[in-house]
Design a protein around this motif. Structure first.
Motif, PDB file in Angstrom:
ATOM      1  N   GLU A 172      24.687 -21.505  49.206  1.00  0.00           N
ATOM      2  CA  GLU A 172      24.334 -22.827  48.702  1.00  0.00           C
ATOM      3  C   GLU A 172      25.572 -23.469  48.086  1.00  0.00           C
ATOM      4  OE1 GLU A 172      21.114 -25.131  45.813  1.00  0.00           O
ATOM      5  OE2 GLU A 172      20.744 -23.088  46.507  1.00  0.00           O
ATOM      6  N   PRO A 173      25.983 -24.621  48.590  1.00  0.00           N
ATOM      7  CA  PRO A 173      27.194 -25.249  48.048  1.00  0.00           C
ATOM      8  C   PRO A 173      27.008 -25.675  46.591  1.00  0.00           C
ATOM      9  CG  PRO A 173      26.521 -26.248  50.141  1.00  0.00           C
ATOM     10  CD  PRO A 173      25.381 -25.402  49.677  1.00  0.00           C
ATOM     11  N   LYS A 174      28.121 -25.697  45.889  1.00  0.00           N
ATOM     12  CA  LYS A 174      28.145 -26.280  44.545  1.00  0.00           C
ATOM     13  C   LYS A 174      28.949 -27.575  44.554  1.00  0.00           C
ATOM     14  CE  LYS A 174      27.531 -22.021  41.866  1.00  0.00           C
ATOM     15  NZ  LYS A 174      27.196 -21.168  43.013  1.00  0.00           N
ATOM     16  N   LYS A 175      30.035 -27.564  45.321  1.00  0.00           N
ATOM     17  CA  LYS A 175      30.866 -28.757  45.455  1.00  0.00           C
ATOM     18  C   LYS A 175      31.154 -28.958  46.938  1.00  0.00           C
ATOM     19  CE  LYS A 175      34.816 -31.160  43.442  1.00  0.00           C
ATOM     20  NZ  LYS A 175      35.997 -31.050  42.555  1.00  0.00           N
ATOM     21  N   LEU A 176      30.602 -30.020  47.508  1.00  0.00           N
ATOM     22  CA  LEU A 176      30.577 -30.218  48.959  1.00  0.00           C
ATOM     23  C   LEU A 176      31.381 -31.442  49.377  1.00  0.00           C
ATOM     24  CD1 LEU A 176      29.255 -29.701  51.819  1.00  0.00           C
ATOM     25  CD2 LEU A 176      27.392 -31.186  51.050  1.00  0.00           C
ATOM     26  N   LEU A 177      32.147 -31.274  50.446  1.00  0.00           N
ATOM     27  CA  LEU A 177      32.833 -32.392  51.090  1.00  0.00           C
ATOM     28  C   LEU A 177      32.204 -32.613  52.458  1.00  0.00           C
ATOM     29  CD1 LEU A 177      35.145 -34.480  51.464  1.00  0.00           C
ATOM     30  CD2 LEU A 177      36.529 -32.590  52.380  1.00  0.00           C
ATOM     31  N   VAL A 178      31.781 -33.841  52.732  1.00  0.00           N
ATOM     32  CA  VAL A 178      31.266 -34.202  54.049  1.00  0.00           C
ATOM     33  C   VAL A 178      32.265 -35.142  54.699  1.00  0.00           C
ATOM     34  CG1 VAL A 178      29.394 -35.298  55.339  1.00  0.00           C
ATOM     35  CG2 VAL A 178      28.876 -33.946  53.300  1.00  0.00           C
ATOM     36  N   ILE A 179      32.761 -34.755  55.868  1.00  0.00           N
ATOM     37  CA  ILE A 179      33.738 -35.568  56.598  1.00  0.00           C
ATOM     38  C   ILE A 179      32.988 -36.381  57.644  1.00  0.00           C
ATOM     39  CG2 ILE A 179      35.880 -35.572  57.910  1.00  0.00           C
ATOM     40  CD1 ILE A 179      36.420 -32.749  56.883  1.00  0.00           C
ATOM     41  N   GLY A 180      32.900 -37.683  57.434  1.00  0.00           N
ATOM     42  CA  GLY A 180      32.185 -38.562  58.348  1.00  0.00           C
ATOM     43  C   GLY A 180      30.879 -39.045  57.759  1.00  0.00           C
ATOM     44  N   SER A 181      30.644 -40.364  57.829  1.00  0.00           N
ATOM     45  CA  SER A 181      29.431 -40.934  57.234  1.00  0.00           C
ATOM     46  C   SER A 181      28.537 -41.593  58.269  1.00  0.00           C
ATOM     47  CB  SER A 181      29.799 -41.944  56.145  1.00  0.00           C
ATOM     48  OG  SER A 181      30.276 -43.156  56.718  1.00  0.00           O
ATOM     49  N   GLY A 182      28.559 -41.061  59.502  1.00  0.00           N
ATOM     50  CA  GLY A 182      27.564 -41.479  60.477  1.00  0.00           C
ATOM     51  C   GLY A 182      26.228 -40.860  60.114  1.00  0.00           C
ATOM     52  N   ALA A 183      25.264 -40.944  61.013  1.00  0.00           N
ATOM     53  CA  ALA A 183      23.915 -40.462  60.710  1.00  0.00           C
ATOM     54  C   ALA A 183      23.905 -38.983  60.333  1.00  0.00           C
ATOM     55  CB  ALA A 183      22.993 -40.717  61.903  1.00  0.00           C
ATOM     56  N   ILE A 184      24.620 -38.141  61.092  1.00  0.00           N
ATOM     57  CA  ILE A 184      24.600 -36.706  60.818  1.00  0.00           C
ATOM     58  C   ILE A 184      25.214 -36.406  59.459  1.00  0.00           C
ATOM     59  CG2 ILE A 184      25.479 -34.455  61.552  1.00  0.00           C
ATOM     60  CD1 ILE A 184      25.319 -35.460  64.446  1.00  0.00           C
ATOM     61  N   GLY A 185      26.410 -36.949  59.215  1.00  0.00           N
ATOM     62  CA  GLY A 185      27.092 -36.678  57.957  1.00  0.00           C
ATOM     63  C   GLY A 185      26.323 -37.155  56.753  1.00  0.00           C
ATOM     64  N   CYS A 348      17.991 -44.786  63.652  1.00  0.00           N
ATOM     65  CA  CYS A 348      17.348 -44.409  62.392  1.00  0.00           C
ATOM     66  C   CYS A 348      18.176 -43.338  61.693  1.00  0.00           C
ATOM     67  CB  CYS A 348      15.945 -43.863  62.641  1.00  0.00           C
ATOM     68  SG  CYS A 348      14.799 -45.055  63.398  1.00  0.00           S
ATOM     69  N   THR A 349      18.405 -43.525  60.409  1.00  0.00           N
ATOM     70  CA  THR A 349      19.104 -42.530  59.599  1.00  0.00           C
ATOM     71  C   THR A 349      18.192 -42.146  58.446  1.00  0.00           C
ATOM     72  OG1 THR A 349      21.223 -43.555  60.180  1.00  0.00           O
ATOM     73  CG2 THR A 349      21.219 -42.015  58.332  1.00  0.00           C
ATOM     74  N   TYR A 350      17.913 -40.839  58.319  1.00  0.00           N
ATOM     75  CA  TYR A 350      16.870 -40.372  57.408  1.00  0.00           C
ATOM     76  C   TYR A 350      17.448 -39.899  56.077  1.00  0.00           C
ATOM     77  CZ  TYR A 350      14.118 -40.711  61.632  1.00  0.00           C
ATOM     78  OH  TYR A 350      13.502 -41.183  62.765  1.00  0.00           O
ATOM     79  N   CYS A 351      18.394 -40.669  55.562  1.00  0.00           N
ATOM     80  CA  CYS A 351      18.943 -40.396  54.249  1.00  0.00           C
ATOM     81  C   CYS A 351      17.998 -40.981  53.199  1.00  0.00           C
ATOM     82  CB  CYS A 351      20.334 -41.011  54.132  1.00  0.00           C
ATOM     83  SG  CYS A 351      20.443 -42.718  54.738  1.00  0.00           S
ATOM     84  N   ASN A 352      18.392 -40.932  51.949  1.00  0.00           N
ATOM     85  CA  ASN A 352      17.621 -41.567  50.889  1.00  0.00           C
ATOM     86  C   ASN A 352      18.518 -42.603  50.210  1.00  0.00           C
ATOM     87  OD1 ASN A 352      15.777 -42.217  48.877  1.00  0.00           O
ATOM     88  ND2 ASN A 352      16.369 -40.514  47.567  1.00  0.00           N
ATOM     89  N   PRO A 353      18.216 -43.898  50.404  1.00  0.00           N
ATOM     90  CA  PRO A 353      17.108 -44.501  51.134  1.00  0.00           C
ATOM     91  C   PRO A 353      17.338 -44.475  52.646  1.00  0.00           C
ATOM     92  CG  PRO A 353      18.555 -46.209  50.287  1.00  0.00           C
ATOM     93  CD  PRO A 353      19.089 -44.911  49.757  1.00  0.00           C
ATOM     94  N   GLN A 354      16.225 -44.573  53.387  1.00  0.00           N
ATOM     95  CA  GLN A 354      16.327 -44.590  54.838  1.00  0.00           C
ATOM     96  C   GLN A 354      17.000 -45.877  55.324  1.00  0.00           C
ATOM     97  OE1 GLN A 354      12.462 -44.046  56.608  1.00  0.00           O
ATOM     98  NE2 GLN A 354      12.138 -42.040  55.669  1.00  0.00           N
ATOM     99  N   VAL A 355      17.623 -45.775  56.503  1.00  0.00           N
ATOM    100  CA  VAL A 355      18.273 -46.927  57.132  1.00  0.00           C
ATOM    101  C   VAL A 355      17.811 -46.992  58.587  1.00  0.00           C
ATOM    102  CG1 VAL A 355      20.481 -47.930  57.855  1.00  0.00           C
ATOM    103  CG2 VAL A 355      20.290 -46.802  55.622  1.00  0.00           C
ATOM    104  N   ALA A 356      17.495 -48.194  59.059  1.00  0.00           N
ATOM    105  CA  ALA A 356      17.066 -48.353  60.452  1.00  0.00           C
ATOM    106  C   ALA A 356      17.507 -49.720  60.962  1.00  0.00           C
ATOM    107  CB  ALA A 356      15.551 -48.205  60.576  1.00  0.00           C
TER     108      ALA A 356
END
Length: 464
Positions: A172-185, A348-356
């Motif tokens: 379980e991560p404690k400090k996370l880096l996500v590379i890319g802010s498309g739907a998956i990221g 559709c991107t199922y983040c919080n909040p959702q985007v469509a």
């Protein structure tokens, strides 16, 4: 070795391939489907479905943490990541088994193995028991795509993850880096951030969710930042120094490179088509940046050979693949074909909040010469949104000012991934702003905001 004869061979059993196979069988074709790994493909086993299962768990946790707002008492709700993952995998397994049942029901021959085109209408399949030779007048390539890996940023399954590792995390991560802010990221960032993980997102473009309307992207960034995410736009990761228990990421932003320490990195920098080992170049298939080139009917230019879904290029969406699969199966069966129009496919991107969204953004519409009318309606003006405790969000509509044609719709907020289909139907039926304004929307629902946004574009908004 004797050849097995079919009317149609489908290579790949993801949401494009398995749907094509079922539709072909329904139309009386003798169908074989070749799959090298899992029925249901990436979407069902490692993408759309299991990620939504995890995101649902995060959503329930978030709501439990807000219990006091709703007059409820839930003391210190916490999460169990292992249990969340087990639930996600159980759902994926259940649905994959369902595909097998549907194949048996429709008398589709399933062959597990690696397929190679060996000539016009010929497929050779390497299975665990040897090689099988298949022949059909029509072949559909539905081999999908996989995560793109940039040099130096490759996933290792330990501290640097692909989406597959993020779905079955080794820790379980404690400090996370996500590379890319498309739907998956952004979906994985949203999930882990909801679990309390210190989350940073790096995006090389000038805004998060860069394919979305700029106004929606700005609202998304505001929401993510409020939730505690750190968003670095116009930035890139130039290097990762990997150690047993951490990763040092060198991040370039504004011409300056700085080093940052994380315990986990998720790389989500796009996808590449699965074209290797299929014998495509030898068959004369044109390839463009790892994707098969097709026309609007998914024809490759090689006799009897079609390509659908992710391997055939953007938009990389399961529902686009499924629709193409149906279209091609019907075309092969001699029925009228209905080409998929990219501008009518919702994202559709199922983040919080959702985007469509669907159709043209405001900037795109103006760029290609439309004079536009824009309508907006905020969630805070909708009774159902307030009752749900979800007053943050926006619905934005784009119309052609001269014809009234609906050009695009863009949403952020609760359940917008369900609402967007209303505008998709509107586009299919060539609805105008006038048509939508005269449509009765039920009350109290979130869908009323779609009506109000249309009315706003016409200068007639009621509740704002």
């Amino acid at each position: 070795m004797s050849e097995q004869q079919f009317d149609m061979i489908v290579v790949g059993a993801g949401p494009g391939g398995y749907v094509a196979a079922i539709r072909g069988a329904q139309l009386g074709l003798k169908v074989a489907c070749v799959e090298r790994e899992h029925l249901g493909g990436i979407c069902l086993n490692w993408g759309c479905i299991p990620t939504k299962a995890l995101l649902r768990s995060a959503e329930v946790l978030h709501q439990a943490q807000r219990a006091k707002e709703f007059g409820l008492k839930i003391e210190n709700p916490t999460h169990d990541l292992d249990a969340m993952v087990k639930r996600s995998r159980r759902i994926a397994k259940q649905l994959s088994g369902g595909i097998g049942f549907l194949f048996k029901k429709n008398k589709i021959t399933t062959i597990m193995g690696d397929a190679t085109l060996t000539g016009i209408g010929k497929v050779s399949v390497r299975t665990k028991d040897g090689t099988e030779e298949l022949v059909a007048r029509n072949i559909i390539l539905a081999t999908g795509a996989r995560a793109r890996e940039l040099p130096g940023l490759e996933a290792d399954g330990n501290r640097v993850w692909s989406y597959k590792h993020a779905l079955q995390p080794p820790h379980e991560p404690k400090k996370l880096l996500v590379i890319g802010s498309g739907a998956i990221g952004i979906e994985f960032a949203s999930f882990y951030n909801a679990l309390g993980v210190d989350t940073t997102v790096v995006e090389v473009m000038d805004r998060v969710l860069p394919v979305e309307d700029a106004e929606i992207s700005a609202l998304a960034k505001k929401a993510f930042t409020k939730q505690g995410m750190k968003i670095l736009e116009k930035s890139s990761v130039t290097k990762l120094d990997r150690e047993d228990d951490k990763v040092i990421a060198h991040i370039e932003s504004g011409g300056e490179v700085t080093a940052h320490e994380f315990d986990t990195v998720i790389s989500a920098v796009g996808i590449v088509g699965n074209i290797e080992g299929l014998g495509l170049e030898e068959s004369g298939v044109n390839i463009d940046r790892s994707h098969v080139v097709t026309d609007e009917y998914c024809r490759t230019g090689v006799e009897g050979l079609f390509a659908i879904g992710d391997v055939a290029g953007a938009p990389w969406l399961a529902h686009k693949a499924s629709h193409e699969g149906v279209m091609v199966a019907e075309l092969i069966a001699g029925q009228a074909a209905h080409p998929v129009k990219p501008e009518s496919i919702a994202g559709c991107t199922y983040c919080n909040p959702q985007v469509a969204s669907v159709g043209l953004t405001e900037a795109q519409a103006i760029e290609i010469g439309h004079e536009v009318k824009i309508g907006r309606f905020p969630f805070q003006g909708n009774g159902k949104a307030i009752a749900l405790g979800e007053p943050q969000g926006l619905i934005k509509t784009v119309f052609d000012a001269k014809t009234g044609k609906l050009l695009g719709a863009h949403m952020i907020g609760a359940e917008v991934t369900e609402l967007i289909q209303g505008y998709v139907v509107g586009q299919k039926l060539k609805a105008t702003g006038k048509d939508l304004s005269e449509t009765v929307f039920p009350h109290p629902t979130l869908s009323e905001m779609m009506h109000e946004s249309t009315l706003d574009a016409l200068g007639r908004v009621i509740h704002m």
